[in-house]
Design a protein around this motif. Structure first.
Motif, PDB file in Angstrom:
ATOM      1  N   ILE A   6       0.872  -1.172   0.000  1.00  0.00           N
ATOM      2  CA  ILE A   6       0.000   0.000   0.000  1.00  0.00           C
ATOM      3  C   ILE A   6       0.908   1.220   0.000  1.00  0.00           C
ATOM      4  O   ILE A   6       1.677   1.434   0.945  1.00  0.00           O
ATOM      5  N   TRP A   7       0.862   2.004  -1.059  1.00  0.00           N
ATOM      6  CA  TRP A   7       1.713   3.188  -1.176  1.00  0.00           C
ATOM      7  C   TRP A   7       0.996   4.390  -0.580  1.00  0.00           C
ATOM      8  O   TRP A   7      -0.082   4.760  -1.045  1.00  0.00           O
ATOM      9  N   GLU A   8       1.606   5.020   0.418  1.00  0.00           N
ATOM     10  CA  GLU A   8       0.971   6.150   1.097  1.00  0.00           C
ATOM     11  C   GLU A   8       1.544   7.473   0.585  1.00  0.00           C
ATOM     12  O   GLU A   8       2.767   7.633   0.465  1.00  0.00           O
ATOM     13  N   PHE A   9       0.658   8.430   0.303  1.00  0.00           N
ATOM     14  CA  PHE A   9       1.045   9.760  -0.176  1.00  0.00           C
ATOM     15  C   PHE A   9       0.367  10.834   0.669  1.00  0.00           C
ATOM     16  O   PHE A   9      -0.731  10.630   1.193  1.00  0.00           O
ATOM     17  N   ASP A  10       1.053  11.984   0.754  1.00  0.00           N
ATOM     18  CA  ASP A  10       0.516  13.085   1.563  1.00  0.00           C
ATOM     19  C   ASP A  10      -0.583  13.847   0.839  1.00  0.00           C
ATOM     20  O   ASP A  10      -1.519  14.344   1.454  1.00  0.00           O
ATOM     21  N   MET A 231      -1.158  -4.722 -11.297  1.00  0.00           N
ATOM     22  CA  MET A 231      -2.379  -3.994 -11.024  1.00  0.00           C
ATOM     23  C   MET A 231      -2.095  -2.930  -9.962  1.00  0.00           C
ATOM     24  O   MET A 231      -1.462  -3.207  -8.948  1.00  0.00           O
ATOM     25  N   ILE A 232      -2.542  -1.711 -10.243  1.00  0.00           N
ATOM     26  CA  ILE A 232      -2.439  -0.628  -9.259  1.00  0.00           C
ATOM     27  C   ILE A 232      -3.855  -0.151  -8.948  1.00  0.00           C
ATOM     28  O   ILE A 232      -4.547   0.355  -9.831  1.00  0.00           O
ATOM     29  N   PHE A 233      -4.268  -0.351  -7.696  1.00  0.00           N
ATOM     30  CA  PHE A 233      -5.589   0.142  -7.318  1.00  0.00           C
ATOM     31  C   PHE A 233      -5.452   1.553  -6.743  1.00  0.00           C
ATOM     32  O   PHE A 233      -4.737   1.774  -5.772  1.00  0.00           O
ATOM     33  N   TYR A 234      -6.155   2.480  -7.365  1.00  0.00           N
ATOM     34  CA  TYR A 234      -6.040   3.902  -7.028  1.00  0.00           C
ATOM     35  C   TYR A 234      -7.121   4.268  -6.010  1.00  0.00           C
ATOM     36  O   TYR A 234      -8.303   4.315  -6.340  1.00  0.00           O
ATOM     37  N   GLY A 235      -6.698   4.480  -4.756  1.00  0.00           N
ATOM     38  CA  GLY A 235      -7.642   4.988  -3.758  1.00  0.00           C
ATOM     39  C   GLY A 235      -8.110   3.992  -2.720  1.00  0.00           C
ATOM     40  O   GLY A 235      -9.303   3.696  -2.632  1.00  0.00           O
ATOM     41  N   LEU A 236      -7.184   3.467  -1.907  1.00  0.00           N
ATOM     42  CA  LEU A 236      -7.578   2.590  -0.806  1.00  0.00           C
ATOM     43  C   LEU A 236      -7.729   3.445   0.454  1.00  0.00           C
ATOM     44  O   LEU A 236      -6.813   3.574   1.259  1.00  0.00           O
ATOM     45  N   LYS A 263      -1.422 -10.690 -12.242  1.00  0.00           N
ATOM     46  CA  LYS A 263      -0.693 -11.935 -12.458  1.00  0.00           C
ATOM     47  C   LYS A 263       0.591 -11.965 -11.631  1.00  0.00           C
ATOM     48  O   LYS A 263       1.029 -13.039 -11.202  1.00  0.00           O
ATOM     49  N   GLN A 264       1.220 -10.802 -11.450  1.00  0.00           N
ATOM     50  CA  GLN A 264       2.510 -10.758 -10.771  1.00  0.00           C
ATOM     51  C   GLN A 264       2.534  -9.825  -9.555  1.00  0.00           C
ATOM     52  O   GLN A 264       3.074 -10.185  -8.525  1.00  0.00           O
ATOM     53  N   ARG A 265       1.945  -8.632  -9.708  1.00  0.00           N
ATOM     54  CA  ARG A 265       2.067  -7.643  -8.630  1.00  0.00           C
ATOM     55  C   ARG A 265       0.756  -6.882  -8.444  1.00  0.00           C
ATOM     56  O   ARG A 265       0.044  -6.604  -9.413  1.00  0.00           O
ATOM     57  N   ALA A 266       0.468  -6.539  -7.173  1.00  0.00           N
ATOM     58  CA  ALA A 266      -0.736  -5.759  -6.862  1.00  0.00           C
ATOM     59  C   ALA A 266      -0.372  -4.668  -5.857  1.00  0.00           C
ATOM     60  O   ALA A 266       0.121  -4.956  -4.764  1.00  0.00           O
ATOM     61  N   PHE A 267      -0.605  -3.412  -6.240  1.00  0.00           N
ATOM     62  CA  PHE A 267      -0.306  -2.280  -5.366  1.00  0.00           C
ATOM     63  C   PHE A 267      -1.549  -1.422  -5.179  1.00  0.00           C
ATOM     64  O   PHE A 267      -2.421  -1.366  -6.052  1.00  0.00           O
ATOM     65  N   PHE A 268      -1.608  -0.749  -4.042  1.00  0.00           N
ATOM     66  CA  PHE A 268      -2.723   0.141  -3.726  1.00  0.00           C
ATOM     67  C   PHE A 268      -2.164   1.507  -3.350  1.00  0.00           C
ATOM     68  O   PHE A 268      -1.121   1.592  -2.703  1.00  0.00           O
ATOM     69  N   GLU A 286      -1.755  -7.506   6.522  1.00  0.00           N
ATOM     70  CA  GLU A 286      -0.408  -7.453   7.116  1.00  0.00           C
ATOM     71  C   GLU A 286       0.227  -8.824   7.340  1.00  0.00           C
ATOM     72  O   GLU A 286       1.432  -8.989   7.076  1.00  0.00           O
ATOM     73  N   PRO A 287      -0.517  -9.846   7.801  1.00  0.00           N
ATOM     74  CA  PRO A 287       0.116 -11.160   8.018  1.00  0.00           C
ATOM     75  C   PRO A 287       0.703 -11.781   6.751  1.00  0.00           C
ATOM     76  O   PRO A 287       1.553 -12.669   6.851  1.00  0.00           O
ATOM     77  N   VAL A 288       0.240 -11.337   5.578  1.00  0.00           N
ATOM     78  CA  VAL A 288       0.815 -11.868   4.334  1.00  0.00           C
ATOM     79  C   VAL A 288       1.760 -10.840   3.705  1.00  0.00           C
ATOM     80  O   VAL A 288       1.969 -10.813   2.503  1.00  0.00           O
ATOM     81  N   ASP A 289       2.316  -9.968   4.556  1.00  0.00           N
ATOM     82  CA  ASP A 289       3.382  -9.036   4.181  1.00  0.00           C
ATOM     83  C   ASP A 289       2.953  -7.966   3.172  1.00  0.00           C
ATOM     84  O   ASP A 289       3.767  -7.518   2.359  1.00  0.00           O
ATOM     85  N   VAL A 290       1.686  -7.567   3.223  1.00  0.00           N
ATOM     86  CA  VAL A 290       1.240  -6.409   2.458  1.00  0.00           C
ATOM     87  C   VAL A 290       1.214  -5.234   3.427  1.00  0.00           C
ATOM     88  O   VAL A 290       0.303  -5.081   4.220  1.00  0.00           O
TER      89      VAL A 290
END
Length: 294
Positions: A6-10, A231-236, A263-268, A286-290
């Motif tokens: 999960i990528w956090e931005f200000d 896959m990049i999910f915009y807005g979690l 298929k390979q990567r998922a980011f939020f 979190e338990p699966v290292d996300v």
């Protein structure tokens, strides 16, 4: 962190700039095709397109809003239609000297439309002869015409005449009503014509139609059945996902659809200017290292 985070931005500006820069790096340095990196949103794809497009354009990246409505149908829906699945291989054969995958696909789909029995060898031979003759004529036409709006519509009509509207509507239950068929047909013509104004060759037109070389932006609800390298999910955040609760199985299932697109990567992305974290989801992941990454 490498395959899911999960990528956090200000703020939104930082979010859009960093996202565009990251996609640029993946495309130019790591060799990922732009159409293999999908940006998914829950709602308001048009707003996200307006927010992201300047940063993407500055880096020569093309963002395609596949939730955009054209002649009453979204591009996302149009790409998954039976009409598109049949017409595109035929057009590929018309624009390319040799395309075995398109030939196989066209034959199989025409057999379905005309309800041919696989054991009917004479019928299949006749179908193949008709297809060969049509492709020869289509190739001459596409070779003689430069791509533009009028030419694209004419070529689309020639494909429909070959396939036959009555046969297509009879074989596809969703096209039984004339208005439902017309919505898809008009959308196909409109998008093909639009693409013909953006490319110099017919192969390029078809690439435009299929979104090759463009980063797809789409809503989760319309992404079912699709897969992307990244896959990049915009807005979690809790404003975008205000109804996401542990006991709301429908929204929870929708959320996990986003993961299954990858298929390979998922980011939020999480922008704290837009909303606060959905804490219970983060605790679940979190338990699966996300983890959340600043």
């Amino acid at each position: 962190g490498d395959v899911a985070a999960i990528w956090e931005f200000d703020d939104a500006e930082q979010e859009n700039e960093v996202l565009a820069r990251w996609v640029e790096h993946e495309v130019n340095i790591n060799g990922i095709e732009p159409h293999e990196i999908a940006i998914l949103v829950r709602v308001y794809a048009n707003n996200v397109e307006n927010a992201l497009k300047p940063a993407f354009s500055d880096r020569a990246l093309r963002l395609r809003n596949e939730a955009r409505i054209i002649e009453g149908i979204s591009i996302q829906d149009l790409l998954g239609e039976e009409l598109t699945a049949l017409f595109m291989p035929l057009l590929r054969l018309g624009s390319t000297a040799r395309c075995p995958d398109a030939w196989t696909s066209a034959q199989q789909r025409l057999q379905f439309v005309y309800a041919f029995d696989p054991a009917d060898e004479l019928g299949l031979q006749g179908l193949q002869r008709n297809l060969e003759q049509f492709i020869r004529e289509l190739r001459r036409t596409m070779r003689d015409l430069e791509p533009d709006t009028a030419a694209a519509e004419m070529i689309a009509r020639s494909v429909l005449e070959f396939v036959r509207e009555d046969a297509l509507r009879q074989s596809v239950p969703a096209y039984e009503r004339k208005q439902d068929f017309d919505r898809v047909w008009n959308g196909f013509k409109a998008l093909l014509s639009e693409c013909a104004d953006q490319a110099d060759t017919w192969s390029g037109v078809l690439d435009e139609y299929e979104g090759l070389g463009q980063v797809p932006l789409m809503t989760i609800h319309k992404s079912k059945g699709l897969e992307f390298h990244t896959m990049i999910f915009y807005g979690l955040d809790n404003r975008t996902w205000w109804s996401l609760k542990p006991d709301n199985l429908e929204d929870l299932n929708t959320f996990f659809v986003a993961f299954t697109r990858a298929k390979q990567r998922a980011f939020f992305t999480l922008c704290t200017q837009r909303g606060q974290p959905v804490t219970w989801i983060e605790e679940l992941l979190e338990p699966v290292d996300v983890h959340r990454v600043d």
